[in-house]
Design a protein around this motif. Structure first.
Motif, PDB file in Angstrom:
ATOM      1  N   PRO A 122      31.250  89.172 -30.081  1.00  0.00           N
ATOM      2  CA  PRO A 122      30.369  90.347 -30.144  1.00  0.00           C
ATOM      3  C   PRO A 122      30.838  91.427 -31.119  1.00  0.00           C
ATOM      4  O   PRO A 122      30.026  92.156 -31.670  1.00  0.00           O
ATOM      5  CB  PRO A 122      30.365  90.871 -28.710  1.00  0.00           C
ATOM      6  CG  PRO A 122      31.586  90.297 -28.077  1.00  0.00           C
ATOM      7  CD  PRO A 122      31.895  89.016 -28.792  1.00  0.00           C
ATOM      8  N   ALA A 123      32.136  91.535 -31.345  1.00  0.00           N
ATOM      9  CA  ALA A 123      32.669  92.563 -32.258  1.00  0.00           C
ATOM     10  C   ALA A 123      33.910  92.003 -32.935  1.00  0.00           C
ATOM     11  O   ALA A 123      34.948  91.848 -32.301  1.00  0.00           O
ATOM     12  CB  ALA A 123      33.015  93.832 -31.488  1.00  0.00           C
ATOM     13  N   ALA A 124      33.790  91.686 -34.218  1.00  0.00           N
ATOM     14  CA  ALA A 124      34.931  91.109 -34.939  1.00  0.00           C
ATOM     15  C   ALA A 124      34.780  91.353 -36.432  1.00  0.00           C
ATOM     16  O   ALA A 124      33.679  91.519 -36.945  1.00  0.00           O
ATOM     17  CB  ALA A 124      35.050  89.620 -34.665  1.00  0.00           C
ATOM     18  N   GLN A 125      35.909  91.355 -37.103  1.00  0.00           N
ATOM     19  CA  GLN A 125      35.943  91.490 -38.562  1.00  0.00           C
ATOM     20  C   GLN A 125      36.598  90.245 -39.144  1.00  0.00           C
ATOM     21  O   GLN A 125      37.694  89.863 -38.722  1.00  0.00           O
ATOM     22  CB  GLN A 125      36.748  92.734 -38.955  1.00  0.00           C
ATOM     23  CG  GLN A 125      36.882  92.915 -40.448  1.00  0.00           C
ATOM     24  CD  GLN A 125      37.699  94.147 -40.795  1.00  0.00           C
ATOM     25  OE1 GLN A 125      37.683  95.126 -40.059  1.00  0.00           O
ATOM     26  NE2 GLN A 125      38.405  94.090 -41.898  1.00  0.00           N
ATOM     27  N   TYR A 126      35.927  89.627 -40.106  1.00  0.00           N
ATOM     28  CA  TYR A 126      36.490  88.460 -40.794  1.00  0.00           C
ATOM     29  C   TYR A 126      37.623  88.935 -41.698  1.00  0.00           C
ATOM     30  O   TYR A 126      37.505  89.959 -42.372  1.00  0.00           O
ATOM     31  CB  TYR A 126      35.397  87.767 -41.616  1.00  0.00           C
ATOM     32  CG  TYR A 126      35.910  86.611 -42.433  1.00  0.00           C
ATOM     33  CD1 TYR A 126      36.255  85.408 -41.824  1.00  0.00           C
ATOM     34  CD2 TYR A 126      36.065  86.725 -43.808  1.00  0.00           C
ATOM     35  CE1 TYR A 126      36.737  84.346 -42.564  1.00  0.00           C
ATOM     36  CE2 TYR A 126      36.539  85.662 -44.557  1.00  0.00           C
ATOM     37  CZ  TYR A 126      36.874  84.475 -43.940  1.00  0.00           C
ATOM     38  OH  TYR A 126      37.349  83.430 -44.682  1.00  0.00           O
ATOM     39  N   LEU A 127      38.715  88.172 -41.744  1.00  0.00           N
ATOM     40  CA  LEU A 127      39.857  88.559 -42.561  1.00  0.00           C
ATOM     41  C   LEU A 127      40.035  87.641 -43.770  1.00  0.00           C
ATOM     42  O   LEU A 127      40.043  88.098 -44.897  1.00  0.00           O
ATOM     43  CB  LEU A 127      41.135  88.589 -41.716  1.00  0.00           C
ATOM     44  CG  LEU A 127      41.121  89.614 -40.584  1.00  0.00           C
ATOM     45  CD1 LEU A 127      42.299  89.419 -39.661  1.00  0.00           C
ATOM     46  CD2 LEU A 127      41.073  91.021 -41.140  1.00  0.00           C
ATOM     47  N   ASP A 128      40.192  86.324 -43.542  1.00  0.00           N
ATOM     48  CA  ASP A 128      40.433  85.418 -44.665  1.00  0.00           C
ATOM     49  C   ASP A 128      40.509  83.980 -44.145  1.00  0.00           C
ATOM     50  O   ASP A 128      40.475  83.756 -42.937  1.00  0.00           O
ATOM     51  CB  ASP A 128      41.736  85.786 -45.377  1.00  0.00           C
ATOM     52  CG  ASP A 128      41.735  85.429 -46.859  1.00  0.00           C
ATOM     53  OD1 ASP A 128      40.871  84.655 -47.300  1.00  0.00           O
ATOM     54  OD2 ASP A 128      42.614  85.942 -47.574  1.00  0.00           O
ATOM     55  N   GLU A 129      40.656  83.046 -45.072  1.00  0.00           N
ATOM     56  CA  GLU A 129      40.772  81.627 -44.743  1.00  0.00           C
ATOM     57  C   GLU A 129      41.903  81.026 -45.543  1.00  0.00           C
ATOM     58  O   GLU A 129      42.135  81.387 -46.694  1.00  0.00           O
ATOM     59  CB  GLU A 129      39.463  80.909 -45.083  1.00  0.00           C
ATOM     60  CG  GLU A 129      39.463  79.408 -44.854  1.00  0.00           C
ATOM     61  CD  GLU A 129      39.983  78.586 -46.026  1.00  0.00           C
ATOM     62  OE1 GLU A 129      40.456  77.462 -45.785  1.00  0.00           O
ATOM     63  OE2 GLU A 129      39.951  79.063 -47.173  1.00  0.00           O
TER      64      GLU A 129
ATOM     65  N   TYR B 118      40.595  83.318 -40.188  1.00  0.00           N
ATOM     66  CA  TYR B 118      41.228  84.422 -39.469  1.00  0.00           C
ATOM     67  C   TYR B 118      40.231  85.560 -39.309  1.00  0.00           C
ATOM     68  O   TYR B 118      39.573  85.955 -40.271  1.00  0.00           O
ATOM     69  CB  TYR B 118      42.450  84.931 -40.246  1.00  0.00           C
ATOM     70  CG  TYR B 118      43.588  83.943 -40.288  1.00  0.00           C
ATOM     71  CD1 TYR B 118      44.721  84.143 -39.510  1.00  0.00           C
ATOM     72  CD2 TYR B 118      43.537  82.809 -41.091  1.00  0.00           C
ATOM     73  CE1 TYR B 118      45.776  83.233 -39.538  1.00  0.00           C
ATOM     74  CE2 TYR B 118      44.580  81.896 -41.122  1.00  0.00           C
ATOM     75  CZ  TYR B 118      45.693  82.116 -40.345  1.00  0.00           C
ATOM     76  OH  TYR B 118      46.728  81.222 -40.367  1.00  0.00           O
ATOM     77  N   ALA B 119      40.141  86.077 -38.087  1.00  0.00           N
ATOM     78  CA  ALA B 119      39.271  87.201 -37.796  1.00  0.00           C
ATOM     79  C   ALA B 119      39.973  88.122 -36.808  1.00  0.00           C
ATOM     80  O   ALA B 119      40.919  87.717 -36.127  1.00  0.00           O
ATOM     81  CB  ALA B 119      37.942  86.725 -37.215  1.00  0.00           C
ATOM     82  N   ALA B 120      39.497  89.349 -36.759  1.00  0.00           N
ATOM     83  CA  ALA B 120      40.065  90.352 -35.858  1.00  0.00           C
ATOM     84  C   ALA B 120      38.995  90.788 -34.857  1.00  0.00           C
ATOM     85  O   ALA B 120      38.171  91.647 -35.166  1.00  0.00           O
ATOM     86  CB  ALA B 120      40.579  91.549 -36.648  1.00  0.00           C
ATOM     87  N   PRO B 121      38.971  90.192 -33.660  1.00  0.00           N
ATOM     88  CA  PRO B 121      38.051  90.649 -32.621  1.00  0.00           C
ATOM     89  C   PRO B 121      38.536  91.962 -32.007  1.00  0.00           C
ATOM     90  O   PRO B 121      39.746  92.201 -31.884  1.00  0.00           O
ATOM     91  CB  PRO B 121      38.096  89.538 -31.578  1.00  0.00           C
ATOM     92  CG  PRO B 121      38.753  88.391 -32.243  1.00  0.00           C
ATOM     93  CD  PRO B 121      39.633  88.957 -33.304  1.00  0.00           C
ATOM     94  N   PHE B 122      37.575  92.790 -31.625  1.00  0.00           N
ATOM     95  CA  PHE B 122      37.862  94.081 -30.996  1.00  0.00           C
ATOM     96  C   PHE B 122      37.328  94.064 -29.569  1.00  0.00           C
ATOM     97  O   PHE B 122      36.332  93.401 -29.284  1.00  0.00           O
ATOM     98  CB  PHE B 122      37.190  95.212 -31.773  1.00  0.00           C
ATOM     99  CG  PHE B 122      37.476  95.182 -33.239  1.00  0.00           C
ATOM    100  CD1 PHE B 122      38.741  95.505 -33.719  1.00  0.00           C
ATOM    101  CD2 PHE B 122      36.508  94.795 -34.139  1.00  0.00           C
ATOM    102  CE1 PHE B 122      39.018  95.454 -35.079  1.00  0.00           C
ATOM    103  CE2 PHE B 122      36.767  94.753 -35.501  1.00  0.00           C
ATOM    104  CZ  PHE B 122      38.025  95.085 -35.967  1.00  0.00           C
ATOM    105  N   PRO B 123      37.945  94.808 -28.672  1.00  0.00           N
ATOM    106  CA  PRO B 123      37.421  94.864 -27.305  1.00  0.00           C
ATOM    107  C   PRO B 123      36.054  95.542 -27.281  1.00  0.00           C
ATOM    108  O   PRO B 123      35.777  96.430 -28.099  1.00  0.00           O
ATOM    109  CB  PRO B 123      38.464  95.681 -26.548  1.00  0.00           C
ATOM    110  CG  PRO B 123      39.248  96.406 -27.572  1.00  0.00           C
ATOM    111  CD  PRO B 123      39.138  95.620 -28.850  1.00  0.00           C
ATOM    112  N   THR B 124      35.221  95.112 -26.361  1.00  0.00           N
ATOM    113  CA  THR B 124      33.889  95.711 -26.230  1.00  0.00           C
ATOM    114  C   THR B 124      33.762  96.555 -24.972  1.00  0.00           C
ATOM    115  O   THR B 124      32.697  97.097 -24.709  1.00  0.00           O
ATOM    116  CB  THR B 124      32.807  94.611 -26.229  1.00  0.00           C
ATOM    117  OG1 THR B 124      33.086  93.701 -25.177  1.00  0.00           O
ATOM    118  CG2 THR B 124      32.777  93.871 -27.560  1.00  0.00           C
TER     119      THR B 124
END
Length: 116
Positions: free
Chosen positions: A65-72, A78-84
């Protein structure tokens, strides 16, 4: 960031602000690193700031639901999910402010993501 705490995961690095020294804790799993505001975590309110998670397909992280893509790298995404949900005691202004101060620095931290 000019001066920072260097965090070294198995396959990546991040630069954490010096202000995080002694204020964060880390949980490491087989495919994730979870960063917490230690004060709120120890008080029983979660305190999760973000994760660095590894996925086997480009679409897997998009289900969050809430994440930022970082790289492959090498077929690992790799992604950075955040708490909702709320990760601090809403009745405790000091803990709330401390959590928000750390959360406000996450964008700058994630920009420092580099493979080792």
């Amino acid at each position: 960031m000019t001066e920072a705490l260097l965090f070294e995961g198995e396959t990546f690095t991040l630069e954490l602000p010096l202000s995080w020294d002694g204020k964060y804790s880390l949980e490491v799993g087989p495919d994730y690193y979870a960063f917490y505001n230690i004060e709120n975590n120890m008080a029983g309110y979660g305190g999760k700031l973000f994760n660095i998670e590894m996925f086997g397909s480009v679409d897997a992280w998009k289900q969050l639901p809430a994440a930022q893509y970082l790289d492959e790298k090498d077929g690992v995404y790799y992604a950075a999910p955040f708490p909702t949900d709320v990760q601090f005691d809403p009745e405790d202004e000091e803990r709330k402010e401390n959590y928000y101060a750390m959360r406000d620095e996450m964008e700058g931290i994630l920009k420092t993501f580099r493979f080792r």
